[in-house]
Every structure is written in C-alpha cells, then in structure tokens.
Design an enzyme around this catalytic site. Structure first.
Site, PDB file in Angstrom:
ATOM      1  N   ASP A  19       6.784  -9.201  15.216  1.00  0.00           N
ATOM      2  CA  ASP A  19       5.407  -8.765  15.442  1.00  0.00           C
ATOM      3  C   ASP A  19       4.597  -8.764  14.150  1.00  0.00           C
ATOM      4  O   ASP A  19       5.141  -8.660  13.051  1.00  0.00           O
ATOM      5  CB  ASP A  19       5.364  -7.376  16.105  1.00  0.00           C
ATOM      6  CG  ASP A  19       6.126  -6.312  15.329  1.00  0.00           C
ATOM      7  OD1 ASP A  19       7.198  -6.608  14.775  1.00  0.00           O
ATOM      8  OD2 ASP A  19       5.634  -5.168  15.246  1.00  0.00           O
ATOM      9  N   GLU A  67       8.162  -3.715  15.102  1.00  0.00           N
ATOM     10  CA  GLU A  67       8.363  -3.021  13.821  1.00  0.00           C
ATOM     11  C   GLU A  67       7.101  -2.316  13.374  1.00  0.00           C
ATOM     12  O   GLU A  67       7.159  -1.256  12.774  1.00  0.00           O
ATOM     13  CB  GLU A  67       8.830  -4.012  12.748  1.00  0.00           C
ATOM     14  CG  GLU A  67       9.353  -3.352  11.482  1.00  0.00           C
ATOM     15  CD  GLU A  67       8.274  -2.985  10.474  1.00  0.00           C
ATOM     16  OE1 GLU A  67       8.549  -2.186   9.577  1.00  0.00           O
ATOM     17  OE2 GLU A  67       7.120  -3.482  10.583  1.00  0.00           O
TER      18      GLU A  67
HETATM   19 ZN    ZN Z   1       6.850  -5.829   7.953  1.00  0.00          ZN
END
Ligand code: ZN
Length: 417
Positions: free
Chosen positions: A103, A168
């Site tokens: 992401d 994340e």
């Molecule tokens: Zn990162």
C-alpha cells in the site's frame, strides 16, 4: 566472526555484477508499481489487489511459489486485502525474510507535484512517483536480489521468503498483524527478518528499537470573563502556560539515557494548541493542548501518565482551574531486537561490503511495522537506504540505491552465518 567460504564470495561477486545489469528492469518495475494505485480503503482508495495480482503473476512467472493469505475486508473489491508470500527455496530450513508493503499513501495536494503522482518520471538517477521510496524501494530491491540468484542458478543457504503485505500505512490490521496472527508457523526466531521501510540516506541506520509513544490531550476548564475584570474569571490560558512549564519536570523524573536512541533521552513535547476565545478582551475559560511523549522502553507508560496528571493537576489547581487528561494514542514499545542478533550482524557486514560504511544498530522515535515481529519475540531489523521523501509530493528514490540495497540483501541471502 563468520568466515565466508570461497564459493559464497564468488557467488556474491556474480550476483553483484548481475544486479548492475538490472537497472532498466528496476526502472520498469517501478513504473508498473507506481501506475497501480494501492491506497487502502481507510484513506479512500481501492486497496492493494491490482498491485498484488501484478506481482503474483510476475513472481509465479519466475518459477517461484506464491501463497496469498488475504485478510477479509468487505470494503474492497474481492472482499480481501492480499498478503503474498513468495518462496525461493534454500539449502536449509531456516529463512531470510524481507517484508515489504504494497500500500501507498494518497498523493495529497496534487498541485504540489511536478508531474502525475501515478506516472513514473525518470530524472537521471531519480525515479519520481507515489510509492517509489515507500515502499517500492523494498519491493524492487528484494525482488531483483532474488531474480539475480534465480538467473545465476544459485541456491542460497537459507530459504528466502518475500512477504508483500497490505495495510502498513493504516495500522497493519489487514497486513502483517493479520498474517502473523493467522500464520504464526511462517516465522521462527531463528529466521533473519529484514523490514526495508526506514533508514538513513547514507545506509548506516539499522533500526532495532522503538520508543514508546504516548499522546495526551489536556483540557483545562476555568471561567470565562471580561478581560477588564479578571477577578470574575479563571484564566485557563495562564494556567496552561504554567502547566506546560511545570511539565518540564518530566525530563528530570524520567531522566535515563539509552545510547541506542538519538536523542538518547525520553522526550515530552507540548505540540498542538486548540483555539480558545476569538477576541482579545475575553479571558478564556477553556484551553486544550496536546503532549507528544516518546519514552525510552525502560520506563512504564502508566507511571508517565500518572505523573503528567499529578503535575498538571497540582499546577492548574493554583489558578482554580480543573483539568482533564485523555489518552489519544498509547503504544508501549516492544522488547528491542538485540543489537548482536544475527540479522543485525549480517546486515552490518553486508552494508560494509557494499557501501563501505560502518552501520550502527539504533533506536528511533517510534512506530514501525517491525513491532509486530518484536512483540512475538522475533528479532527483526528495519533497514534501507532512504531519500527521506516518503509521503511527500514528488516522492523519489535513486536507482543507485535500488542497486546498492539489492546487493546488500543478496549478500545477506548468501551469508552462511
Ligand atoms: Zn512504508
């Protein structure tokens, strides 16, 4: 001291040379990754599926086994957030892991970009586009290191696991947290776990520890009145100023030093201050400010909280003002990775060999995804070469760093010790 065999040294120079030849391929891979928008649904994006599908196909095409452990999330198409694990089998059962995240954060104000965030722009050694540094640098350098071994037909001592996870940037609940909770058998304390998601521009920062994070909101309640008749009010701004000064005592009460960290002390910073009254001639009866505390792992956050409340109450009371303290964020730091852990030593050797510099195990102010490993007693090291442009407009990475970091990872893949 680990003595590398002749074969290992020979293999490393072959791999190193091969990686130099992958510059164009690295740029092309960055271009493909940048064009696949992988903003998570928490930030209004479609999720990581398109990028994951591209990588799964690429890695499968190289002959690697790729497993997907999607985290259920009804907000995205397909209903799951991908978490890929690609395997390059080694001679032994223990593993080297490289964890990258799929992401990216949204581009922010697009007018601050000099070009389209989702179209790679090449400017000399610079690759510009959303995600180029955070975290495509990790994806590209780890994939290319594996590809060099594959192309040369080298079987590494340890098996190499490439984990490509979702979520994340928004807490990892659907990423590493999910993977490690539902598939705990994947990871063992004997594994070398590398998370290329933070570091320094000179490649020497190997992050092994985090400070605890404590964010507090302090609300002071007094009595509003006309500024010409202060005796009728209780001025919360004056009380707030005294409370902020009194909280300096925290530096003395939690005075330890830990040389792993820079700065080596706990920090207690008053930061945001909410607006109070809208005019000059009114004494405010309510003030709100925030305290950002980064606390060395050896101190207990409960004690810090209790002292903030104690000091603030005592001070505010002198002005007849009452007080409320709320926790906005509280993240106790996990046990640090031992600076002598094999993964740290392997990285330090590899950085010395590739970049010719002495890397140092260090702590940072807090908040990396490696905490999920450390909480489970899995020693993980966070390392990469950065430009410090992550999350910014015109985010970029350097091709020379992609090659260098791939060589460092390949050195670790080939290390026997
Ligand atoms: Zn990162």
């Amino acid at each position: 001291m680990v003595i590398e065999g002749n074969e290992t040294v020979e293999h490393f120079s072959q791999v190193s040379e091969r990686l130099e030849q992958y510059r164009e391929e690295m740029i092309n891979l960055q271009r493909e990754l940048v064009s696949r928008v992988a903003v998570g649904p928490d930030q209004g994006g479609p999720g990581e599926a398109e990028k994951a599908a591209y990588l799964e196909e690429l890695l499968t095409g190289w002959g690697l086994r790729v497993d997907n452990y999607p985290a259920p999330d009804p907000r995205v198409a397909g209903g799951g957030r991908p978490n890929l694990v690609a395997w390059l089998p080694g001679q032994r059962v223990d593993k080297v892991w490289v964890l990258s995240h799929l992401d990216v954060v949204p581009p922010g104000d697009v007018s601050l970009w000099d070009s389209d965030p989702y179209t790679l722009r090449v400017d000399g050694d610079r690759l510009i586009g959303r995600g180029t540094e955070d975290n495509h640098s990790a994806i590209v350098s780890s994939l290319m290191a594996v590809k060099a071994l594959l192309d040369l037909g080298i079987t590494p001592p340890r098996s190499v696991g490439l984990a490509l996870v979702s979520d994340e940037e928004t807490g990892s609940k659907n990423g590493l947290d999910f993977l490690i909770t539902t598939q705990p058998q994947l990871f063992s304390p004997q594994d070398l776990i590398i998370v290329p998601d933070a570091g320094s521009p000179d490649s020497t920062l190997v992050e092994v520890a985090e400070k605890s994070i404590l964010w507090l909101r302090l609300t002071l309640l007094g009595k509003q009145s006309h500024a010409s008749r202060p005796q009728l009010g209780k001025n919360t701004l004056r009380a707030t100023a005294h409370v902020i000064v009194a909280l300096e005592a925290l530096h003395r009460e939690f005075a330890g030093e830990n040389p792993l960290f820079d700065p080596p002390v706990s920090t207690f910073e008053p930061t945001q201050k909410e607006a109070n009254v809208g005019n000059i001639n009114t004494i405010p009866g309510r003030d709100v400010f925030y305290l950002d505390c980064r606390v060395l792992p050896e101190f207990d956050l409960e004690r810090v909280k209790a002292r903030v409340e104690g000091i603030a109450w005592e001070t505010a009371a002198k002005f007849g003002v009452s007080l409320e303290v709320e926790v906005i964020q509280e993240l106790p730091s996990p046990t640090p990775t031992d600076p002598e852990a094999p993964v740290v030593k392997a990285l330090v050797r590899a950085i010395r060999e590739v970049y010719g510099r002495e890397a140092k195990p260090q702590g940072i102010g807090g908040g990396t995804v490696a905490a999920f490993f450390r909480q489970r007693g899995l020693p993980a090291a966070v390392w990469m070469t950065v430009t410090h442009s992550a999350h910014q407009p015109n985010e970029y990475c350097l091709v020379s760093n992609l090659v260098g970091d791939a060589r460092v990872l390949a050195h670790v893949f080939l290390s026997e010790g």
